[in-house]
Design a protein around this motif. Structure first.
Motif, PDB file in Angstrom:
ATOM      1  N   LEU A   1     -87.893 -66.960   6.976  1.00  0.00           N
ATOM      2  CA  LEU A   1     -87.366 -67.519   8.222  1.00  0.00           C
ATOM      3  C   LEU A   1     -85.857 -67.334   8.298  1.00  0.00           C
ATOM      4  CD1 LEU A   1     -89.263 -70.908   8.754  1.00  0.00           C
ATOM      5  CD2 LEU A   1     -89.397 -68.859  10.172  1.00  0.00           C
ATOM      6  N   GLU A   2     -85.182 -67.642   7.211  1.00  0.00           N
ATOM      7  CA  GLU A   2     -83.726 -67.491   7.187  1.00  0.00           C
ATOM      8  C   GLU A   2     -83.318 -66.043   7.420  1.00  0.00           C
ATOM      9  OE1 GLU A   2     -82.474 -69.068   3.468  1.00  0.00           O
ATOM     10  OE2 GLU A   2     -82.750 -71.159   4.049  1.00  0.00           O
TER      11      GLU A   2
ATOM     12  N   ALA B   1     -91.111 -71.688  -0.565  1.00  0.00           N
ATOM     13  CA  ALA B   1     -89.772 -71.109  -0.721  1.00  0.00           C
ATOM     14  C   ALA B   1     -89.722 -69.703  -0.121  1.00  0.00           C
ATOM     15  CB  ALA B   1     -89.387 -71.071  -2.198  1.00  0.00           C
ATOM     16  N   GLU B   2     -90.773 -68.933  -0.345  1.00  0.00           N
ATOM     17  CA  GLU B   2     -90.839 -67.568   0.194  1.00  0.00           C
ATOM     18  C   GLU B   2     -90.831 -67.584   1.715  1.00  0.00           C
ATOM     19  OE1 GLU B   2     -93.243 -63.896  -1.513  1.00  0.00           O
ATOM     20  OE2 GLU B   2     -94.553 -65.178  -0.325  1.00  0.00           O
TER      21      GLU B   2
ATOM     22  N   SER C   1     -81.221 -64.720  10.675  1.00  0.00           N
ATOM     23  CA  SER C   1     -79.895 -64.142  10.445  1.00  0.00           C
ATOM     24  C   SER C   1     -79.782 -62.759  11.071  1.00  0.00           C
ATOM     25  CB  SER C   1     -79.608 -64.053   8.935  1.00  0.00           C
ATOM     26  OG  SER C   1     -80.502 -63.151   8.311  1.00  0.00           O
ATOM     27  N   ASN C   2     -80.938 -62.108  11.299  1.00  0.00           N
ATOM     28  CA  ASN C   2     -80.938 -60.770  11.901  1.00  0.00           C
ATOM     29  C   ASN C   2     -81.169 -60.799  13.413  1.00  0.00           C
ATOM     30  OD1 ASN C   2     -80.573 -59.521   9.394  1.00  0.00           O
ATOM     31  ND2 ASN C   2     -82.771 -59.458   8.989  1.00  0.00           N
ATOM     32  N   LEU C   3     -81.287 -61.990  13.994  1.00  0.00           N
ATOM     33  CA  LEU C   3     -81.556 -62.076  15.430  1.00  0.00           C
ATOM     34  C   LEU C   3     -80.556 -61.311  16.292  1.00  0.00           C
ATOM     35  CD1 LEU C   3     -82.773 -65.709  16.192  1.00  0.00           C
ATOM     36  CD2 LEU C   3     -84.011 -63.590  16.534  1.00  0.00           C
ATOM     37  N   PRO C   4     -79.246 -61.438  16.054  1.00  0.00           N
ATOM     38  CA  PRO C   4     -78.299 -60.735  16.932  1.00  0.00           C
ATOM     39  C   PRO C   4     -78.474 -59.217  16.908  1.00  0.00           C
ATOM     40  CG  PRO C   4     -77.177 -62.418  15.651  1.00  0.00           C
ATOM     41  CD  PRO C   4     -78.551 -62.288  15.073  1.00  0.00           C
TER      42      PRO C   4
END
Length: 303
Positions: free
Chosen positions: A255-256, A249-250, A260-263
């Motif tokens: 990964l999420e 889960a961690e 989500s911070n890629l841009p």
């Protein structure tokens, strides 16, 4: 005069074909094999490459195959491989014969006593298997798991060390939507009775391929360690399952968060923040720049 192209020999063709097969994304090796067969136009070379590549691919991708008698599924891994093309399913105490190239089970037989773990080891293995079935059913809609004894399967009672391996495999293939993905995790659990401890080592791998009007692949890997105390089989199973649940889960959360911070992070880093002059271009006052004037000045040309 252009150089003449060198014709590849059979060995070179076979190695190239193997490379393509072994590097196929999850769920796509059969499509790639079909194209390779057509491109090679040489059954001998193709069959040699396929016979070498498919077993390695199947075991590394932890593929799941249905048993011929519909009594369950068997994972194809290096941990439950008995002989060439034979794989043990400890949950049903059966041995499946696998056709690696076709990726199907062709036969099944009852496992011999010497191929199974001792009753003492089975207590720990079955208890852990039961806990993992509940966890995988919650976490992975199409997930499959199994527990194997890879060391000390003949231990008859307390006093000796042994090792179990947990394998979790989940795949979601959607070729009609041009995307496929897989989750693979392998957990080695060393039961050390001499120090009354369990050492847990995990290797997690996530793969994804999106190929609609492009070709984007993800191949993320992660390793982790943990430990807990040696207890009764049921208590050990609960502790190990909680450790696996926590770390997986961690990792998924990390990964999420990263994607989500890629841009704002990675994509921006792909571009130069400032031009080579290290100053921002003054778009509000472009009249101060004149290419003609700069060239005349550089070459010493007067008007």
């Amino acid at each position: 005069m252009a150089e003449e192209e060198c014709e590849l020999n059979e060995k070179q063709k076979r190695e190239i074909a193997k490379w393509f097969l072994l590097n196929s994304p999850a769920g796509e090796i059969q499509y790639i094999a079909k194209d390779l067969r057509s491109v090679l136009n040489d059954e001998k070379v193709y069959n040699e490459a396929a016979s070498e590549a498919f077993p390695l691919y199947n075991k590394s991708h932890l593929i799941c195959l249905e048993l011929p008698n519909r009594s369950g599924d068997v994972l194809v891994t290096s941990y439950n491989e008995l002989e060439e093309n034979e794989f043990l399913d400890p949950r049903t105490a059966q041995v499946a014969t696998v056709d690696h190239v076709k990726q199907v089970c062709t036969d099944v037989r009852p496992a011999a006593d010497e191929e199974l773990s001792s009753p003492y080891i089975e207590e720990f293995r079955c208890a852990l298997d039961a806990e993992l079935l509940k966890y995988v059913a919650e976490a992975y809609p199409k997930g499959i798991c199994s527990v194997y004894c890879v060391d000390g399967k003949d231990v008859e009672g307390p006093g000796s060390n042994f090792e179990l391996v947990v394998v979790i495999s989940a795949a979601k293939n959607s070729p009609q939507n041009f995307c496929n993905g897989s989750w693979r995790s392998v957990w080695n659990i060393e039961f050390k009775e001499d120090v009354q401890m369990l050492e847990v080592r995990g290797k997690l791998q996530v793969g994804a391929h999106y190929y609609e009007e492009g070709n984007v692949q993800l191949d993320a890997k992660h390793e982790c360690k943990d430990a807990t105390i040696f207890q009764a089989p049921d208590d050990c199973a609960i502790s190990i399952a909680n450790i696996i649940r926590h770390h997986e889960a961690e990792y998924l959360e990390s990964l999420e968060a990263s994607y989500s911070n890629l841009p704002d992070t990675t994509f921006k880093d792909l571009r130069r923040k400032l031009p080579v002059t290290r100053t921002q271009f003054p778009w509000h006052n472009t009249l101060q720049f004149s290419l003609t004037r700069d060239i005349q000045k550089e070459l010493g040309i007067d008007k």
